[in-house]
Motif scaffolding. Sequence first.
Motif, PDB file in Angstrom:
ATOM      1  N   ARG A 169      13.599  -0.841   4.427  1.00  0.00           N
ATOM      2  CA  ARG A 169      12.203  -0.429   4.210  1.00  0.00           C
ATOM      3  C   ARG A 169      11.521  -1.334   3.191  1.00  0.00           C
ATOM      4  O   ARG A 169      10.379  -1.776   3.378  1.00  0.00           O
ATOM      5  N   TYR A 170      12.208  -1.599   2.097  1.00  0.00           N
ATOM      6  CA  TYR A 170      11.667  -2.450   1.046  1.00  0.00           C
ATOM      7  C   TYR A 170      11.409  -3.864   1.558  1.00  0.00           C
ATOM      8  O   TYR A 170      10.343  -4.450   1.335  1.00  0.00           O
ATOM      9  N   TRP A 175       8.489  -3.908   3.983  1.00  0.00           N
ATOM     10  CA  TRP A 175       7.231  -3.717   3.237  1.00  0.00           C
ATOM     11  C   TRP A 175       6.799  -5.018   2.560  1.00  0.00           C
ATOM     12  O   TRP A 175       5.671  -5.469   2.740  1.00  0.00           O
ATOM     13  N   THR A 183       2.831   1.199  -5.929  1.00  0.00           N
ATOM     14  CA  THR A 183       3.917   1.907  -5.258  1.00  0.00           C
ATOM     15  C   THR A 183       5.231   1.762  -6.039  1.00  0.00           C
ATOM     16  O   THR A 183       5.369   0.888  -6.897  1.00  0.00           O
ATOM     17  N   SER A 184       6.189   2.585  -5.696  1.00  0.00           N
ATOM     18  CA  SER A 184       7.485   2.559  -6.385  1.00  0.00           C
ATOM     19  C   SER A 184       8.288   1.309  -6.056  1.00  0.00           C
ATOM     20  O   SER A 184       9.310   1.044  -6.692  1.00  0.00           O
ATOM     21  N   GLN A 236       6.200  15.396  -4.882  1.00  0.00           N
ATOM     22  CA  GLN A 236       5.650  14.171  -5.459  1.00  0.00           C
ATOM     23  C   GLN A 236       4.175  14.317  -5.825  1.00  0.00           C
ATOM     24  O   GLN A 236       3.731  13.815  -6.860  1.00  0.00           O
ATOM     25  N   CYS A 243       0.689  10.181  -2.049  1.00  0.00           N
ATOM     26  CA  CYS A 243       2.046  10.343  -2.558  1.00  0.00           C
ATOM     27  C   CYS A 243       3.026  10.612  -1.425  1.00  0.00           C
ATOM     28  O   CYS A 243       3.990  11.366  -1.583  1.00  0.00           O
ATOM     29  N   LYS A 271       5.607   8.656   1.113  1.00  0.00           N
ATOM     30  CA  LYS A 271       6.287   7.369   1.234  1.00  0.00           C
ATOM     31  C   LYS A 271       5.953   6.689   2.558  1.00  0.00           C
ATOM     32  O   LYS A 271       5.924   7.336   3.606  1.00  0.00           O
ATOM     33  N   MET A 307       8.286   6.578   6.487  1.00  0.00           N
ATOM     34  CA  MET A 307       9.344   7.593   6.364  1.00  0.00           C
ATOM     35  C   MET A 307       9.122   8.788   7.292  1.00  0.00           C
ATOM     36  O   MET A 307       9.885   9.738   7.261  1.00  0.00           O
ATOM     37  N   HIS A 332      -2.132   3.820  -2.406  1.00  0.00           N
ATOM     38  CA  HIS A 332      -0.757   4.302  -2.266  1.00  0.00           C
ATOM     39  C   HIS A 332      -0.105   4.386  -3.634  1.00  0.00           C
ATOM     40  O   HIS A 332      -0.123   3.436  -4.426  1.00  0.00           O
ATOM     41  N   SER A 363       3.323   5.845  -3.814  1.00  0.00           N
ATOM     42  CA  SER A 363       4.499   6.508  -3.239  1.00  0.00           C
ATOM     43  C   SER A 363       5.757   5.741  -3.560  1.00  0.00           C
ATOM     44  O   SER A 363       5.687   4.608  -4.031  1.00  0.00           O
TER      45      SER A 363
END
Length: 344
Positions: free
Chosen positions: A135-136, A139, A154-155, A255, A315, A317, A320, A342, A344
């Motif tokens: 996913r990372y 992205w 984002t996180s 979240q 919030c 993700k 997902m 975003h 998330s």
Amino acid sequence: MIEVSIILPLYNAEPWLEECLQSIEAQDFTGTLELSVFNDASTDKSSSILETWAKNLKNQNIKITISSESGKPKGVGYAKNKAVAQSSGEYLCFLDADDCMASSRVRKQFDSCFSNHNLIVGCCFHRKPADSTPRYTNWANSLSSSQLYSQIYTSFGPTIIMPTWFCHRSVHTRIGGFDERGKGIPEDLLFFYRHLRLGGKLHRVDEDLLLYRYHPSATTFSISEDTIWQVRLEELEDRVLKNWAHFTIWNAGKQGRKLYRSLAPRNKLKVQAFCDVDDKKISKGVYIYEETKEYPRPRIPIVHFSKAVPPFIICVKIDMTSGVFEKNLLSLNLVEGNDYIHFS
């Protein structure tokens, strides 16, 4: 004058260092190149590996500058700053000792950075093991030019991934270097936010130019989620929420509620609603902030996303929900960065 200095902070990189140095030796850049290494108190065989490779690199007309300190390691930020300080290149190419560059990396990023000294230039990458962070990786490699700026909260962290950074020396000088507080500090994210606050720009070379290794001893695992959350939140409040009169939090679950509780009092007052798709959450009609010392306690409406009023802090993700969230968001015909952010 040296045109490009490869900045290599080094700490116990024995398992990967030879492959990293091989990738430096293989660069097809035709300008002048330097490798600047700061060894931050390594206790493994990294120093001897580096010494063995020094001759090979010099034979490739790569200048080598190496320094080290013993005792307790002082952290990645300190090591990067020391490596930059001892280097002499006009441009800086950052590289982690557990990663490897494609042979064209320096050349292609140099070409992208040459005409603009206010850039952090990144590139696409692949991970090893290949399936470690799908996913990372997807992205980071698929962000549009505008999303490099709009998805900075984002996180996932910086939208230009630190191991791919390339910049003019003046970028590092203007920011004042990396935070040197050591283990547990997200020095790359703090540097990245500071760059943007000072009007810095971002660019990504859309080619895979780096093998970005994933392993349990990577520095990123020493930084807590709570620390990252607080850094992101402060940036969001200062750069976005202070300019909004009101907003909706998209996600009435854990979240979304965490975001609401974390907000400064002035920003809590701006939250006009939570929105969601979950009938159970929506049927409650309201979120009551039980933890507050205020009385009466704030009561925030919970509505279906289709009835919510933008702008939104999201919030949920990304990637997902098998595309359901993305389809719902697209149905509202909103503009990212203006109508929603975003987080998330």
